[in-house]
Design a protein around this motif. Structure first.
Motif, PDB file in Angstrom:
ATOM      1  N   SER A  32      -2.114   7.439  10.127  1.00 21.48           N
ATOM      2  CA  SER A  32      -2.639   8.062  11.188  1.00 21.48           C
ATOM      3  C   SER A  32      -1.850   9.235  11.521  1.00 21.48           C
ATOM      4  O   SER A  32      -2.228  10.431  12.190  1.00 21.48           O
ATOM      5  CB  SER A  32      -3.142   7.224  12.331  1.00 21.48           C
ATOM      6  OG  SER A  32      -1.833   6.644  12.742  1.00 21.48           O
ATOM      7  N   ASP A  33      -0.414   9.110  11.421  1.00 20.51           N
ATOM      8  CA  ASP A  33       0.519  10.245  11.647  1.00 20.51           C
ATOM      9  C   ASP A  33       0.844  11.027  10.332  1.00 20.51           C
ATOM     10  O   ASP A  33       1.645  11.977  10.665  1.00 20.51           O
ATOM     11  CB  ASP A  33       2.052   9.340  11.998  1.00 20.51           C
ATOM     12  CG  ASP A  33       2.579   8.598  10.884  1.00 20.51           C
ATOM     13  OD1 ASP A  33       2.110   8.533   9.849  1.00 20.51           O
ATOM     14  OD2 ASP A  33       3.625   8.233  11.130  1.00 20.51           O
ATOM     15  N   GLY A  34      -0.162  11.058   9.394  1.00 20.33           N
ATOM     16  CA  GLY A  34       0.272  11.976   8.379  1.00 20.33           C
ATOM     17  C   GLY A  34       1.101  11.373   7.312  1.00 20.33           C
ATOM     18  O   GLY A  34       1.295  12.253   6.318  1.00 20.33           O
ATOM     19  N   ALA A 101      -8.317  11.389  -1.633  1.00 18.34           N
ATOM     20  CA  ALA A 101      -7.695  11.489  -0.288  1.00 18.34           C
ATOM     21  C   ALA A 101      -8.215  10.102   0.469  1.00 18.34           C
ATOM     22  O   ALA A 101      -9.423  10.024   0.634  1.00 18.34           O
ATOM     23  CB  ALA A 101      -7.741  12.535   0.537  1.00 18.34           C
ATOM     24  N   VAL A 102      -7.482   9.356   1.019  1.00 21.77           N
ATOM     25  CA  VAL A 102      -7.852   8.063   1.683  1.00 21.77           C
ATOM     26  C   VAL A 102      -7.219   8.190   3.032  1.00 21.77           C
ATOM     27  O   VAL A 102      -5.914   7.875   3.222  1.00 21.77           O
ATOM     28  CB  VAL A 102      -7.501   6.770   0.645  1.00 21.77           C
ATOM     29  CG1 VAL A 102      -7.897   5.494   1.558  1.00 21.77           C
ATOM     30  CG2 VAL A 102      -8.047   6.796  -0.496  1.00 21.77           C
ATOM     31  N   ARG A 103      -8.019   8.371   4.005  1.00 19.59           N
ATOM     32  CA  ARG A 103      -7.570   8.312   5.189  1.00 19.59           C
ATOM     33  C   ARG A 103      -7.785   7.222   6.343  1.00 19.59           C
ATOM     34  O   ARG A 103      -7.361   6.783   7.205  1.00 19.59           O
ATOM     35  CB  ARG A 103      -7.987   9.631   5.988  1.00 19.59           C
ATOM     36  CG  ARG A 103      -7.458  10.760   5.316  1.00 19.59           C
ATOM     37  CD  ARG A 103      -7.695  12.203   6.185  1.00 19.59           C
ATOM     38  NE  ARG A 103      -7.440  13.297   5.342  1.00 19.59           N
ATOM     39  CZ  ARG A 103      -6.007  13.865   5.126  1.00 19.59           C
ATOM     40  NH1 ARG A 103      -5.320  13.308   6.210  1.00 19.59           N
ATOM     41  NH2 ARG A 103      -5.825  14.769   4.624  1.00 19.59           N
ATOM     42  N   ALA A 104      -8.989   6.422   5.884  1.00 17.98           N
ATOM     43  CA  ALA A 104      -9.651   5.233   6.446  1.00 17.98           C
ATOM     44  C   ALA A 104      -9.458   4.023   5.428  1.00 17.98           C
ATOM     45  O   ALA A 104      -9.826   3.811   4.598  1.00 17.98           O
ATOM     46  CB  ALA A 104     -11.148   5.344   6.859  1.00 17.98           C
ATOM     47  N   TRP A 105      -8.472   3.228   6.059  1.00 17.64           N
ATOM     48  CA  TRP A 105      -8.223   1.811   5.290  1.00 17.64           C
ATOM     49  C   TRP A 105      -7.481   0.918   6.223  1.00 17.64           C
ATOM     50  O   TRP A 105      -7.306   1.258   7.622  1.00 17.64           O
ATOM     51  CB  TRP A 105      -7.175   2.314   4.311  1.00 17.64           C
ATOM     52  CG  TRP A 105      -5.899   2.750   4.698  1.00 17.64           C
ATOM     53  CD1 TRP A 105      -5.722   4.306   5.160  1.00 17.64           C
ATOM     54  CD2 TRP A 105      -4.665   2.394   4.995  1.00 17.64           C
ATOM     55  NE1 TRP A 105      -4.556   4.423   5.496  1.00 17.64           N
ATOM     56  CE2 TRP A 105      -3.721   3.338   5.602  1.00 17.64           C
ATOM     57  CE3 TRP A 105      -4.207   1.088   5.170  1.00 17.64           C
ATOM     58  CZ2 TRP A 105      -2.474   3.016   6.025  1.00 17.64           C
ATOM     59  CZ3 TRP A 105      -3.167   0.766   5.602  1.00 17.64           C
ATOM     60  CH2 TRP A 105      -2.015   1.619   6.145  1.00 17.64           C
ATOM     61  N   HIS A 106      -7.278  -0.252   5.735  1.00 18.44           N
ATOM     62  CA  HIS A 106      -6.508  -1.293   6.539  1.00 18.44           C
ATOM     63  C   HIS A 106      -5.821  -2.220   5.254  1.00 18.44           C
ATOM     64  O   HIS A 106      -6.249  -2.130   4.199  1.00 18.44           O
ATOM     65  CB  HIS A 106      -7.541  -2.118   7.318  1.00 18.44           C
ATOM     66  CG  HIS A 106      -8.455  -2.987   6.676  1.00 18.44           C
ATOM     67  ND1 HIS A 106      -9.720  -2.288   6.202  1.00 18.44           N
ATOM     68  CD2 HIS A 106      -8.514  -4.250   6.254  1.00 18.44           C
ATOM     69  CE1 HIS A 106     -10.481  -3.200   5.385  1.00 18.44           C
ATOM     70  NE2 HIS A 106      -9.732  -4.358   5.344  1.00 18.44           N
ATOM     71  N   SER A 120       6.331  -0.255  -2.170  1.00 16.33           N
ATOM     72  CA  SER A 120       5.500   0.897  -1.722  1.00 16.33           C
ATOM     73  C   SER A 120       5.915   1.102  -0.542  1.00 16.33           C
ATOM     74  O   SER A 120       6.251   0.127   0.183  1.00 16.33           O
ATOM     75  CB  SER A 120       3.879   0.626  -1.980  1.00 16.33           C
ATOM     76  OG  SER A 120       3.768  -0.725  -1.415  1.00 16.33           O
ATOM     77  N   ARG A 121       6.046   2.631  -0.072  1.00 12.04           N
ATOM     78  CA  ARG A 121       6.148   2.828   1.476  1.00 12.04           C
ATOM     79  C   ARG A 121       5.603   4.092   1.575  1.00 12.04           C
ATOM     80  O   ARG A 121       5.120   4.925   0.998  1.00 12.04           O
ATOM     81  CB  ARG A 121       7.915   2.879   1.429  1.00 12.04           C
ATOM     82  CG  ARG A 121       8.597   1.807   1.178  1.00 12.04           C
ATOM     83  CD  ARG A 121      10.082   1.896   1.454  1.00 12.04           C
ATOM     84  NE  ARG A 121      10.500   3.139   2.062  1.00 12.04           N
ATOM     85  CZ  ARG A 121      11.757   3.922   1.775  1.00 12.04           C
ATOM     86  NH1 ARG A 121      12.502   3.540   0.912  1.00 12.04           N
ATOM     87  NH2 ARG A 121      11.969   5.160   2.452  1.00 12.04           N
ATOM     88  N   PHE A 122       5.697   4.166   3.092  1.00 14.07           N
ATOM     89  CA  PHE A 122       5.215   5.599   3.445  1.00 14.07           C
ATOM     90  C   PHE A 122       5.981   6.359   3.632  1.00 14.07           C
ATOM     91  O   PHE A 122       7.152   6.240   4.228  1.00 14.07           O
ATOM     92  CB  PHE A 122       4.252   5.292   4.670  1.00 14.07           C
ATOM     93  CG  PHE A 122       2.857   4.714   4.687  1.00 14.07           C
ATOM     94  CD1 PHE A 122       1.861   5.553   4.252  1.00 14.07           C
ATOM     95  CD2 PHE A 122       2.694   3.514   4.696  1.00 14.07           C
ATOM     96  CE1 PHE A 122       0.436   5.177   4.016  1.00 14.07           C
ATOM     97  CE2 PHE A 122       1.483   2.865   4.498  1.00 14.07           C
ATOM     98  CZ  PHE A 122       0.457   3.575   4.214  1.00 14.07           C
ATOM     99  N   PHE A 123       5.946   7.796   3.424  1.00 16.22           N
ATOM    100  CA  PHE A 123       7.018   8.761   3.565  1.00 16.22           C
ATOM    101  C   PHE A 123       6.046  10.128   4.319  1.00 16.22           C
ATOM    102  O   PHE A 123       5.177  10.223   4.155  1.00 16.22           O
ATOM    103  CB  PHE A 123       7.303   9.272   2.162  1.00 16.22           C
ATOM    104  CG  PHE A 123       7.970   8.360   1.653  1.00 16.22           C
ATOM    105  CD1 PHE A 123       9.440   8.234   1.673  1.00 16.22           C
ATOM    106  CD2 PHE A 123       7.402   7.589   0.682  1.00 16.22           C
ATOM    107  CE1 PHE A 123      10.298   7.170   1.000  1.00 16.22           C
ATOM    108  CE2 PHE A 123       8.206   6.578   0.021  1.00 16.22           C
ATOM    109  CZ  PHE A 123       9.580   6.465   0.189  1.00 16.22           C
ATOM    110  N   ALA A 124       7.068  10.793   5.009  1.00 16.66           N
ATOM    111  CA  ALA A 124       6.343  12.129   5.573  1.00 16.66           C
ATOM    112  C   ALA A 124       6.106  12.979   4.473  1.00 16.66           C
ATOM    113  O   ALA A 124       7.098  13.131   3.665  1.00 16.66           O
ATOM    114  CB  ALA A 124       7.390  12.498   6.813  1.00 16.66           C
TER     115      ALA A 124
END
Length: 153
Positions: A32-34, A101-106, A120-124
């Motif tokens: 959600s923060d991009g 592009a996947v924006r809605a997930w859990h 696996s990690r999230f990056f800005a």
């Protein structure tokens, strides 16, 4: 050259001869923060989008769901947006890549928290890791900057 790299290249050549055109899917999963989800590939020691190859009998969104559930443990909520379809003219001649592009997930376990030390990690989008795959970085820029997708991966 590492044995795993040699094996991967040999298998790619075999697949080209035995299957002709192949299709892979990749997912640009956003928090959600991009921030963008990337998966570390130990074969080339680089960060990529999650995803993988499609079997002849699979719909692309089913392939995407399967690959997201396997490695990063992501379950899509609703349908993803097909951002672009690319020809992959590099190592995988005859390959095409569908980028979603996947924006809605859990997270499959119910929590959206990444495990520490996970592959696996999230990056800005503006602070990608040093070893990000160059094509992955280009695709992130296309999506984030709302540019038209290129034709070549």
């Amino acid at each position: 050259m590492a044995a795993t790299t040699l094996i991967k290249r040999a298998l790619q050549r075999y697949w080209r001869l035995s299957r002709g055109l192949t299709v892979a899917v990749r997912a640009c999963v956003f928090e959600s923060d991009g921030r963008v989800l990337l998966v570390h590939d130990t074969v080339d020691n680089a960060w990529h989008f999650p995803g993988g190859g499609a079997l002849k009998t699979e719909a692309l969104e089913d392939v995407l769901s399967r690959h997201l559930a396997i490695s990063p443990g992501i379950v899509m909520d609703g349908r993803p947006l097909l951002f672009g379809l690319y020809a992959n003219c590099g190592d995988a001649s005859g390959d095409h890549v569908a980028l979603y592009a996947v924006r809605a997930w859990h997270r499959a376990g119910g929590s959206n928290e990444m495990q520490s030390g996970a592959s696996s990690r999230f990056f800005a989008a503006t602070e990608l890791p040093e070893r990000v795959n160059p094509q992955t970085a280009l695709r992130i820029a296309e999506i984030v900057e709302a540019r038209s997708p290129a034709e070549i991966w």
